[in-house]
Design an enzyme around this catalytic site. Structure first.
Site, PDB file in Angstrom:
ATOM      1  N   TYR A 157       4.744   6.111  11.036  1.00  0.00           N
ATOM      2  CA  TYR A 157       5.110   4.746  11.425  1.00  0.00           C
ATOM      3  C   TYR A 157       5.933   3.981  10.398  1.00  0.00           C
ATOM      4  CZ  TYR A 157       0.809   3.763   8.762  1.00  0.00           C
ATOM      5  OH  TYR A 157      -0.152   3.711   7.785  1.00  0.00           O
ATOM      6  N   ARG A 165       0.879  -1.188   0.000  1.00  0.00           N
ATOM      7  CA  ARG A 165       0.000   0.000   0.000  1.00  0.00           C
ATOM      8  C   ARG A 165       0.905   1.223   0.000  1.00  0.00           C
ATOM      9  NH1 ARG A 165      -0.912   2.691   4.637  1.00  0.00           N
ATOM     10  NH2 ARG A 165      -1.182   0.988   6.102  1.00  0.00           N
ATOM     11  N   HIS A 194      -3.350   4.461   5.005  1.00  0.00           N
ATOM     12  CA  HIS A 194      -4.423   3.479   5.208  1.00  0.00           C
ATOM     13  C   HIS A 194      -5.762   4.056   4.731  1.00  0.00           C
ATOM     14  CE1 HIS A 194      -7.007   0.533   7.097  1.00  0.00           C
ATOM     15  NE2 HIS A 194      -7.618   1.508   7.721  1.00  0.00           N
TER      16      HIS A 194
HETATM   17  C1  TPP Z   1     -13.255  -6.380  13.517  1.00  0.00           C
HETATM   18  C2  TPP Z   1     -12.525  -5.086  13.294  1.00  0.00           C
HETATM   19  N1  TPP Z   1     -11.495  -4.748  14.109  1.00  0.00           N
HETATM   20  C3  TPP Z   1     -10.830  -3.585  13.917  1.00  0.00           C
HETATM   21  C4  TPP Z   1     -11.210  -2.733  12.911  1.00  0.00           C
HETATM   22  C5  TPP Z   1     -10.448  -1.434  12.687  1.00  0.00           C
HETATM   23  N2  TPP Z   1      -9.639  -1.527  11.478  1.00  0.00           N
HETATM   24  C6  TPP Z   1     -10.028  -0.943  10.325  1.00  0.00           C
HETATM   25  S1  TPP Z   1      -8.953  -1.218   9.084  1.00  0.00           S
HETATM   26  C7  TPP Z   1      -7.933  -2.125  10.067  1.00  0.00           C
HETATM   27  C8  TPP Z   1      -6.651  -2.731   9.510  1.00  0.00           C
HETATM   28  C9  TPP Z   1      -6.903  -3.719   8.443  1.00  0.00           C
HETATM   29  O1  TPP Z   1      -5.689  -4.110   7.843  1.00  0.00           O
HETATM   30  P1  TPP Z   1      -5.628  -5.221   6.731  1.00  0.00           P
HETATM   31  O2  TPP Z   1      -6.522  -6.362   7.084  1.00  0.00           O
HETATM   32  O3  TPP Z   1      -4.203  -5.530   6.485  1.00  0.00           O
HETATM   33  O4  TPP Z   1      -6.288  -4.535   5.448  1.00  0.00           O
HETATM   34  P2  TPP Z   1      -5.851  -3.239   4.653  1.00  0.00           P
HETATM   35  O5  TPP Z   1      -6.582  -2.076   5.306  1.00  0.00           O
HETATM   36  O6  TPP Z   1      -4.376  -3.097   4.753  1.00  0.00           O
HETATM   37  O7  TPP Z   1      -6.327  -3.440   3.255  1.00  0.00           O
HETATM   38  C10 TPP Z   1      -8.440  -2.203  11.349  1.00  0.00           C
HETATM   39  C11 TPP Z   1      -7.782  -2.900  12.473  1.00  0.00           C
HETATM   40  C12 TPP Z   1     -12.302  -3.113  12.096  1.00  0.00           C
HETATM   41  N3  TPP Z   1     -12.716  -2.361  11.073  1.00  0.00           N
HETATM   42  N4  TPP Z   1     -12.931  -4.307  12.295  1.00  0.00           N
END
Ligand code: TPP
Length: 374
Positions: free
Chosen positions: A278, A265, A269
């Site tokens: 970070y 990415r 985010h």
């Molecule tokens: C069950 C849950 N826990 C926490 C969150 C908060 N949250 C939103 S995005 C994220 C990180 C996700 O990272 P990844 O799975 O690597 O996907 P990416 O965003 O990098 O595509 C988190 C922890 C959420 N949306 N749902």
């Protein structure tokens, strides 16, 4: 060559990701993957290039719209174009797709209306599009929940004797979620025709992938008895070949496949995040060298294609898409305040009625009558 042979050859879960096109455009041969791309000629590769350019433009335009106050939030996919376009273009129309919020490139390839892509991020609608119109569920914000939906859907297809597959897209952070592990367990038990497509973009907001797993993510599938492929997710051809392979297995009744697409990415985010807090700037620079779009340009150049011609075609498509996106979102009527109460419950009930009434009284405070009295 049997399907098992193909998969054994492609099984590199614990080694380097499979790559067909190197960052400098060099084409590597891989018997099993090449067999999956027998019909993909140079023109078809150029089409994938045009798609990726359009998807990148959607992303930059939506980011700009957010910065200009037209959207509340946007989750950029910059750098993940190959993973999304290559996999989405491998799908059949009747396959069903379940994604998180970042798969706007997949939505584009599925044919989502451009207005529908942004309405949720503007707060104008409670959902993006009709899932049955494009065989793609609206984005899931709960991390990993869509893997259960995809598995359930695939189990249904299997019980009905269908030949469609479902695909679940998720990130590297999602593999730590219970939902994903439950989905993998069910998919393996029922040999469901589902493809788990993990875009390992190295970061779950500010947490690096090393915190999620001590082994390559693809290897996790082993413990569930699920076939896995680890591919270069910045290589649109490798992504397409792997997804086709997984879909073929699903349709043949051979059960689920887990694909780890190793990508990056390049942006934040979401537009509410600041990655400079970070991550190391050198890391980004390193990944820029592996850009999925420039490598396909380089590859097509080695094939003697008129690069200027298809670059111009891509630019036109991107301009057109960006203009439609901007026009649609900036001329969109604001929803009536009552809309927030719609589509939450199947039927009205007294609590909902009371909330609507209270909110209505609050809204009245802003009416011209109320202003006159003040
Ligand atoms: C069950 C849950 N826990 C926490 C969150 C908060 N949250 C939103 S995005 C994220 C990180 C996700 O990272 P990844 O799975 O690597 O996907 P990416 O965003 O990098 O595509 C988190 C922890 C959420 N949306 N749902």
């Amino acid at each position: 060559m049997s399907r098992e042979d193909l998969l054994t050859m492609a099984d590199t879960a614990s080694s380097e990701p499979i790559q067909l096109v190197a960052p400098d455009g060099t084409r590597h041969r891989h018997a099993a993957f090449d067999a999956m791309l027998a019909d993909v000629n140079d023109d078809a590769v150029a089409d994938l290039y045009v798609d990726m350019v359009a998807v990148r433009r959607i992303d930059t335009e939506a980011t700009a719209l957010q910065r200009q106050g037209e959207l509340a939030l946007w989750p950029p996919l910059l750098g993940q174009e190959a993973a999304q376009v290559g996999s989405a273009r491998a799908l059949r129309e009747d396959d069903f797709v379940f994604t998180s919020y970042r798969e706007n490139g997949v939505a584009y390839c599925r044919g989502v209306d451009l207005d529908d892509l942004l309405t949720v991020w503007r707060g104008n609608a409670s959902s993006g599009w009709d899932p049955y119109g494009i065989n793609m569920a609206t984005p899931q914000i709960i991390i990993g929940a869509q893997t259960l939906h995809a598995t359930g859907y695939a189990m249904g297809v299997k019980f009905d004797g269908g030949t469609q597959a479902s695909v679940a897209y998720f990130g590297d952070g999602a593999i730590t979620q219970g939902d994903v592990n439950e989905a993998l367990a069910f998919a393996a038990s029922y040999q469901a025709p589902v493809v788990f497509f993990c875009q390992n973009n190295q970061w779950a907001i500010s947490e690096p992938v090393g915190l999620q797993t001590r082994v390559p993510i693809a290897q996790r599938a082993d413990g569930f008895g699920i076939e896995h492929l680890r591919i270069d997710g910045n290589d649109v051809l490798a992504t397409m070949a792997a997804t086709r392979m997984a879909l073929e297995r699903a349709r043949a009744g051979d059960g689920p496949t887990f694909i780890e697409a190793v990508t990056y990415r390049m942006g934040p985010h979401t537009t509410a995040d600041d990655p400079t807090r970070y991550r190391d700037a050198a890391e980004l620079e390193e990944w820029k060298e592996k850009d999925p779009i420039t490598r396909i340009e380089a590859y097509l150049h080695t094939r003697g294609m008129a690069v200027d011609g298809f670059r111009e075609a891509a630019q036109h498509r991107a301009d057109d898409v960006a203009e439609k996106l901007r026009h649609g979102i900036t001329t969109m009527a604001d929803p009536e305040w009552q809309a927030v109460f719609e589509n939450v419950y199947a039927e009205d009930h007294s609590w909902l009625e009371r909330q609507r009434e209270q909110y209505g009284r609050y809204q009245d405070l802003f009416s011209s009558d109320a202003e006159g009295k003040a």
